[in-house]
Design a protein around this motif. Sequence first.
Motif, PDB file in Angstrom:
ATOM      1  N   GLN A 110      26.793  -9.745 -41.799  1.00 34.84           N
ATOM      2  CA  GLN A 110      26.663 -10.697 -40.693  1.00 34.84           C
ATOM      3  C   GLN A 110      25.916 -10.071 -39.530  1.00 34.84           C
ATOM      4  O   GLN A 110      25.014 -10.675 -38.946  1.00 34.84           O
ATOM      5  N   GLU A 111      26.327  -8.855 -39.184  1.00 34.97           N
ATOM      6  CA  GLU A 111      25.717  -8.184 -38.040  1.00 34.97           C
ATOM      7  C   GLU A 111      24.221  -7.980 -38.264  1.00 34.97           C
ATOM      8  O   GLU A 111      23.445  -7.923 -37.310  1.00 34.97           O
ATOM      9  N   GLY A 112      23.818  -7.871 -39.521  1.00 35.57           N
ATOM     10  CA  GLY A 112      22.405  -7.744 -39.841  1.00 35.57           C
ATOM     11  C   GLY A 112      21.737  -9.082 -40.119  1.00 35.57           C
ATOM     12  O   GLY A 112      20.590  -9.121 -40.548  1.00 35.57           O
ATOM     13  N   TRP A 113      22.471 -10.168 -39.873  1.00 32.49           N
ATOM     14  CA  TRP A 113      21.965 -11.528 -40.054  1.00 32.49           C
ATOM     15  C   TRP A 113      21.572 -11.835 -41.495  1.00 32.49           C
ATOM     16  O   TRP A 113      20.717 -12.684 -41.746  1.00 32.49           O
ATOM     17  N   SER A 114      22.236 -11.191 -42.450  1.00 37.02           N
ATOM     18  CA  SER A 114      22.074 -11.547 -43.862  1.00 37.02           C
ATOM     19  C   SER A 114      23.158 -12.577 -44.189  1.00 37.02           C
ATOM     20  O   SER A 114      24.163 -12.278 -44.847  1.00 37.02           O
ATOM     21  N   LEU A 115      22.955 -13.802 -43.698  1.00 35.79           N
ATOM     22  CA  LEU A 115      24.027 -14.793 -43.713  1.00 35.79           C
ATOM     23  C   LEU A 115      24.382 -15.268 -45.122  1.00 35.79           C
ATOM     24  O   LEU A 115      25.557 -15.500 -45.419  1.00 35.79           O
ATOM     25  N   GLY A 116      23.389 -15.407 -45.986  1.00 38.71           N
ATOM     26  CA  GLY A 116      23.677 -15.857 -47.343  1.00 38.71           C
ATOM     27  C   GLY A 116      24.532 -14.857 -48.106  1.00 38.71           C
ATOM     28  O   GLY A 116      25.522 -15.235 -48.763  1.00 38.71           O
ATOM     29  N   ALA A 117      24.163 -13.588 -48.029  1.00 39.37           N
ATOM     30  CA  ALA A 117      24.934 -12.549 -48.715  1.00 39.37           C
ATOM     31  C   ALA A 117      26.325 -12.408 -48.105  1.00 39.37           C
ATOM     32  O   ALA A 117      27.309 -12.199 -48.818  1.00 39.37           O
ATOM     33  N   ALA A 118      26.423 -12.523 -46.785  1.00 35.22           N
ATOM     34  CA  ALA A 118      27.727 -12.449 -46.117  1.00 35.22           C
ATOM     35  C   ALA A 118      28.620 -13.597 -46.571  1.00 35.22           C
ATOM     36  O   ALA A 118      29.809 -13.399 -46.864  1.00 35.22           O
ATOM     37  N   GLN A 119      28.059 -14.793 -46.655  1.00 35.79           N
ATOM     38  CA  GLN A 119      28.843 -15.957 -47.089  1.00 35.79           C
ATOM     39  C   GLN A 119      29.422 -15.732 -48.478  1.00 35.79           C
ATOM     40  O   GLN A 119      30.596 -16.033 -48.734  1.00 35.79           O
ATOM     41  N   ALA A 120      28.615 -15.202 -49.405  1.00 34.78           N
ATOM     42  CA  ALA A 120      29.088 -14.961 -50.771  1.00 34.78           C
ATOM     43  C   ALA A 120      30.268 -13.998 -50.781  1.00 34.78           C
ATOM     44  O   ALA A 120      31.248 -14.204 -51.515  1.00 34.78           O
TER      45      ALA A 120
END
Length: 374
Positions: free
Chosen positions: A160-170
Amino acid sequence: MGWSLAVPTGVTFLLALVAPLLPALAAASTTEAETRVGYRAVLEVLAGGDPKRALSELAAFELDALGDRPAPRDVERFWRSKLGLIRELLEASTPELLVPIIVLHHDAYSGYMEDGRFGLARHARLMASELAQIYSDRSTASDSGPAASRILTSLGGYLQEGWSLGAAQALFERAIELDPENETAHLGLAANFEKAGSYEEALPALDAALRLDRDNSEAWLRGALCLKRTGDLERAESKLRDLVEERPDEWILSVAYQEIVNIQLSQGDSERALAVLAEGLERMPGNQQLTIQRALLLDRAGKPIEAARLLEALQPTSAEVDTARYHYNRWPVAWMARTREAVRRAAELKRPALEQALAASGAAPIAGEGRSGG
């Protein structure tokens, strides 16, 4: 091997990966043998109760073996060799030995990201997440699901902190599958949707967090603001009003009052807005955001002298003090910090299982101090 998080069940996955390593070590290539020797030396340090040194030695070992920008083929071979050693250790002990190993790679991910070593970071993150899945599948301990869930939640927070929202959501969604009562995962998932502008999708996750703890004031605040952003101003104001009655943390109280005022101004009711600001300042004297907001409204209402007096009395805020809005606009950092504390406590609690496995599987191939971590 692909790097998808959607792995098969732990036993099948583990056996499939290490099948090429089942022949005697003498038949393995020099690179595989060296990897297992070096990795075992790192795990010996970890089992001895020095996770900081183990982390340093892991970084030195992996940088030596792979370099800063490893090729995917080399990373896969490296991972398979390390997993071969882990399989041997699992035969000598219980799946609980995986917990300190997982946390070691979890911490390595954070360190590599800070250093800009993104190839090694990706390897560390995927190793931690896949081992967490294997641990959850194989362990019979009552806390295995929640423990694996917390690890995935923490990794999701870093993404999330790196704005990788798709991977964070998974990762958040998988964490919730493993432990539906993981409040931090629900809050992280909601914040993920909120930052992506998917306010309707954030609301069920926030409701889930509030079902677990009605006093979760951050979930309450985020829920009210998501309602506001979907246009449901009446329910949003009602939730904010309920929230300020609960006496939450000051930053939450400050944002709640600001948002009540914004709703009232959007409806053209500046008199009620001024009354709310007066109420907020009575509870939080000197609050900078509310003071500025009230001064602006007074000036707009034709009371510039009163507005000027308010601003003159305002004390400057240190640059080191985070504003309420800054707190809100960050990810749920305090929740992630508590989750990571629990992750590291679990690693220490399970460390004896790793120590036992290393002892039972034979002496470490490298004696003495091991590799230099620098």
